[in-house]
Design a protein around this motif. Structure first.
Motif, PDB file in Angstrom:
ATOM      1  N   GLN A 108       0.807  -1.219   0.000  1.00  0.00           N
ATOM      2  CA  GLN A 108       0.000   0.000   0.000  1.00  0.00           C
ATOM      3  C   GLN A 108       0.842   1.272   0.000  1.00  0.00           C
ATOM      4  N   LEU A 109       2.013   1.255   0.619  1.00  0.00           N
ATOM      5  CA  LEU A 109       2.853   2.452   0.665  1.00  0.00           C
ATOM      6  C   LEU A 109       3.976   2.423  -0.361  1.00  0.00           C
ATOM      7  N   GLY A 110       4.050   1.344  -1.149  1.00  0.00           N
ATOM      8  CA  GLY A 110       5.063   1.266  -2.196  1.00  0.00           C
ATOM      9  C   GLY A 110       6.477   1.375  -1.671  1.00  0.00           C
ATOM     10  N   GLN A 111       6.782   0.662  -0.569  1.00  0.00           N
ATOM     11  CA  GLN A 111       8.077   0.831   0.080  1.00  0.00           C
ATOM     12  C   GLN A 111       8.951  -0.421   0.083  1.00  0.00           C
ATOM     13  N   GLY A 112       8.471  -1.549  -0.426  1.00  0.00           N
ATOM     14  CA  GLY A 112       9.201  -2.799  -0.283  1.00  0.00           C
ATOM     15  C   GLY A 112      10.627  -2.761  -0.791  1.00  0.00           C
ATOM     16  N   ALA A 113      10.815  -2.455  -2.067  1.00  0.00           N
ATOM     17  CA  ALA A 113      12.158  -2.420  -2.640  1.00  0.00           C
ATOM     18  C   ALA A 113      12.995  -1.313  -2.015  1.00  0.00           C
ATOM     19  N   ASN A 114      12.361  -0.193  -1.700  1.00  0.00           N
ATOM     20  CA  ASN A 114      13.090   0.924  -1.099  1.00  0.00           C
ATOM     21  C   ASN A 114      13.679   0.547   0.252  1.00  0.00           C
ATOM     22  N   LEU A 115      12.873  -0.090   1.095  1.00  0.00           N
ATOM     23  CA  LEU A 115      13.362  -0.487   2.413  1.00  0.00           C
ATOM     24  C   LEU A 115      14.478  -1.513   2.294  1.00  0.00           C
ATOM     25  N   GLY A 116      14.376  -2.423   1.317  1.00  0.00           N
ATOM     26  CA  GLY A 116      15.437  -3.393   1.111  1.00  0.00           C
ATOM     27  C   GLY A 116      16.736  -2.748   0.684  1.00  0.00           C
ATOM     28  N   LEU A 117      16.668  -1.759  -0.197  1.00  0.00           N
ATOM     29  CA  LEU A 117      17.871  -1.037  -0.616  1.00  0.00           C
ATOM     30  C   LEU A 117      18.508  -0.292   0.548  1.00  0.00           C
ATOM     31  N   ILE A 118      17.674   0.327   1.367  1.00  0.00           N
ATOM     32  CA  ILE A 118      18.181   1.061   2.532  1.00  0.00           C
ATOM     33  C   ILE A 118      18.808   0.101   3.527  1.00  0.00           C
ATOM     34  N   ASP A 119      18.147  -1.049   3.769  1.00  0.00           N
ATOM     35  CA  ASP A 119      18.735  -2.075   4.639  1.00  0.00           C
ATOM     36  C   ASP A 119      20.169  -2.375   4.219  1.00  0.00           C
ATOM     37  N   ALA A 120      20.355  -2.585   2.919  1.00  0.00           N
ATOM     38  CA  ALA A 120      21.647  -3.007   2.398  1.00  0.00           C
ATOM     39  C   ALA A 120      22.730  -1.964   2.639  1.00  0.00           C
ATOM     40  N   VAL A 121      22.437  -0.727   2.277  1.00  0.00           N
ATOM     41  CA  VAL A 121      23.443   0.333   2.408  1.00  0.00           C
ATOM     42  C   VAL A 121      23.742   0.620   3.877  1.00  0.00           C
ATOM     43  N   GLU A 122      22.709   0.646   4.697  1.00  0.00           N
ATOM     44  CA  GLU A 122      22.929   0.947   6.117  1.00  0.00           C
ATOM     45  C   GLU A 122      23.687  -0.175   6.820  1.00  0.00           C
ATOM     46  N   LEU A 123      23.468  -1.429   6.399  1.00  0.00           N
ATOM     47  CA  LEU A 123      24.229  -2.531   6.983  1.00  0.00           C
ATOM     48  C   LEU A 123      25.713  -2.348   6.738  1.00  0.00           C
ATOM     49  N   ALA A 124      26.068  -2.032   5.504  1.00  0.00           N
ATOM     50  CA  ALA A 124      27.486  -1.829   5.191  1.00  0.00           C
ATOM     51  C   ALA A 124      28.068  -0.661   5.975  1.00  0.00           C
ATOM     52  N   GLU A 125      27.259   0.374   6.217  1.00  0.00           N
ATOM     53  CA  GLU A 125      27.724   1.535   6.977  1.00  0.00           C
ATOM     54  C   GLU A 125      27.997   1.190   8.433  1.00  0.00           C
ATOM     55  N   ARG A 126      27.164   0.333   9.020  1.00  0.00           N
ATOM     56  CA  ARG A 126      27.215   0.102  10.461  1.00  0.00           C
ATOM     57  C   ARG A 126      28.027  -1.128  10.871  1.00  0.00           C
ATOM     58  N   LEU A 127      28.341  -2.007   9.920  1.00  0.00           N
ATOM     59  CA  LEU A 127      29.009  -3.254  10.265  1.00  0.00           C
ATOM     60  C   LEU A 127      30.453  -3.011  10.709  1.00  0.00           C
ATOM     61  N   THR A 128      30.839  -3.623  11.828  1.00  0.00           N
ATOM     62  CA  THR A 128      32.200  -3.542  12.354  1.00  0.00           C
ATOM     63  C   THR A 128      32.705  -4.954  12.634  1.00  0.00           C
ATOM     64  N   PRO A 129      34.002  -5.105  12.947  1.00  0.00           N
ATOM     65  CA  PRO A 129      34.519  -6.441  13.284  1.00  0.00           C
ATOM     66  C   PRO A 129      33.820  -7.077  14.479  1.00  0.00           C
ATOM     67  N   GLN A 130      33.202  -6.266  15.322  1.00  0.00           N
ATOM     68  CA  GLN A 130      32.388  -6.810  16.415  1.00  0.00           C
ATOM     69  C   GLN A 130      31.012  -7.139  15.845  1.00  0.00           C
TER      70      GLN A 130
END
Length: 395
Positions: free
Chosen positions: A296-318
């Motif tokens: 209904q909000l047309g957000q599925g692919a958008n949220l998945g893309l954001i998940d991906a980029v933000e994961l790479a930003e926040r991931l550390t060796p811990q």
């Protein structure tokens, strides 16, 4: 780090690219021998375009897609029910309608240059050694060990229950059938246009650019119906259906005339995914596997893309610690859209009179309230978030 990503869809490919460009060794595992896009068209919001821009892929997607400036939803009498304009958020803002195969192709073409190892025909069914996970496929093969396993196999994920045993993902009782058509005159250019007959019938047209072949402007047409009646639609009298749809929406006649048989339509069903949490140790759910919802909000692919980029930003060796922090931040964003979509869905897809009555009572007069259009545009653009948006994802 050595990272496995399961699922060669939008979220999986985006995560693989974002992580590989951060210097991680990424193996992308896909069950199909030849990965392929599923579905018809989708709408990329400014938030999703910001994620693509962070991946360096926004320009080719925008060039191949179609600019969308507003969402225009009306009842059969032409009365506006929903009118949402990107310009109410920012004067230069817009969405992009795009063929799924186009977005898939742009992401897929970037995998090899980024150093992502793609292994196809590998259906992952489980794992062993959780502290240094090795993935087990259906043929008994072993992959790994990995420092992190990212599961991006969609709303119907077969692995979600192994990560979150109490996860729930019931299928919505309503879905849709989709088909693409030509729109050489650009009748439907510039807007996602919808028509409603109460909440029991919803149809719409989304411009999606020139598609994979690049020879003519295309639109995606969708028709909402209960999942239990999809077989009936696929085997029914298409001419009778076309006459009904055309009587409800005469403007769509040139689009409807192109559908010669039910076989041109693809089915779309949706799940309300509630895993509780997204992670368990070195295992992480992203995309629809973590937060699938109705469209209904047309957000599925958008949220998945954001998940991906933000994961790479926040991931550390811990790994475990950074993954927990990541999911807390992402759930404040994705969870908000899940909640709104869950509330909106019965107002647009349901039987009876109550849903559409509430919808019309809220949206039509509510759109005239001070600041209402700006709030609606904030939701539409995918930028409504509780907490800080990482700088790289700011549209």
């Amino acid at each position: 780090m050595k990272i496995a990503v399961v699922g060669c869809g939008v979220a999986g490919m985006a995560a693989s690219l974002a992580l590989a460009r951060r210097g991680h060794q990424v193996v992308l595992l896909e069950a199909f021998t030849e990965p392929r896009p599923l579905g018809s068209g989708l709408l990329l919001q400014p938030s999703g375009l910001a994620a693509l821009r962070a991946l360096g892929l926004a320009d080719p997607v925008i060039a191949r897609g179609a600019r969308v400036d507003l969402l225009d939803g009306r009842d059969l009498g032409g009365r506006p029910i929903m009118a949402m304009r990107y310009a109410d958020w920012r004067p230069d803002a817009f969405g992009v309608g795009v063929h799924r195969a186009t977005l898939f192709g742009v992401l897929h073409e970037a995998l090899a240059p980024a150093g992502v190892e793609l292994r196809t025909g590998v259906e992952i069914v489980g794992w062993e050694s959780p502290d240094a996970p090795r993935r087990i496929d259906a043929a008994g093969g072993s992959h790994g060990p990995f420092d992190l396993v990212v599961i991006a196999d969609g709303a119907g994920s077969k692995l979600r229950g192994l990560v979150r045993p109490r996860a729930r993902a019931p299928v919505y009782p309503w879905g849709a059938v989709w088909a693409n058509a030509r729109d050489p005159q650009g009748v439907f250019a510039g807007a996602l246009t919808q028509r409603y007959d109460r909440a029991s019938t919803m149809m719409g047209v989304l411009p999606i650019g020139r598609g994979p072949t690049g020879d003519v402007d295309l639109v995606s047409f969708f028709w909402s119906l209960p999942v239990a009646r999809m077989d009936e639609f696929m085997t029914g009298d298409l001419a009778a259906w076309r006459a009904r749809a055309q009587a409800m929406w005469p403007q769509a006649a040139p689009i409807l005339a192109q559908f010669e048989s039910p076989e041109v339509f693809s089915r779309a069903t949706y799940r309300d995914v509630r895993p509780g949490g997204w992670s368990n140790g070195r295992f992480l759910l992203i995309g629809d596997a973590a937060h699938g919802t109705s469209p209904q909000l047309g957000q599925g692919a958008n949220l998945g893309l954001i998940d991906a980029v933000e994961l790479a930003e926040r991931l550390t060796p811990q790994v475990a610690k950074s993954v927990r922090g990541y999911q807390l931040a992402r759930r404040r964003h994705a969870g908000l859209y899940q909640f709104i979509s869950r509330w909106l869905t019965p107002l647009f897809q349901s039987d009876g009179w109550l849903g559409p009555f509430v919808r019309d009572w809220i949206f039509t007069p509510g759109s005239k309230a001070p600041g209402a259009r700006q709030v609606a545009a904030l939701v539409l653009t995918g930028t409504l978030r509780l907490g800080r948006t990482p700088k790289v994802l700011r549209p």
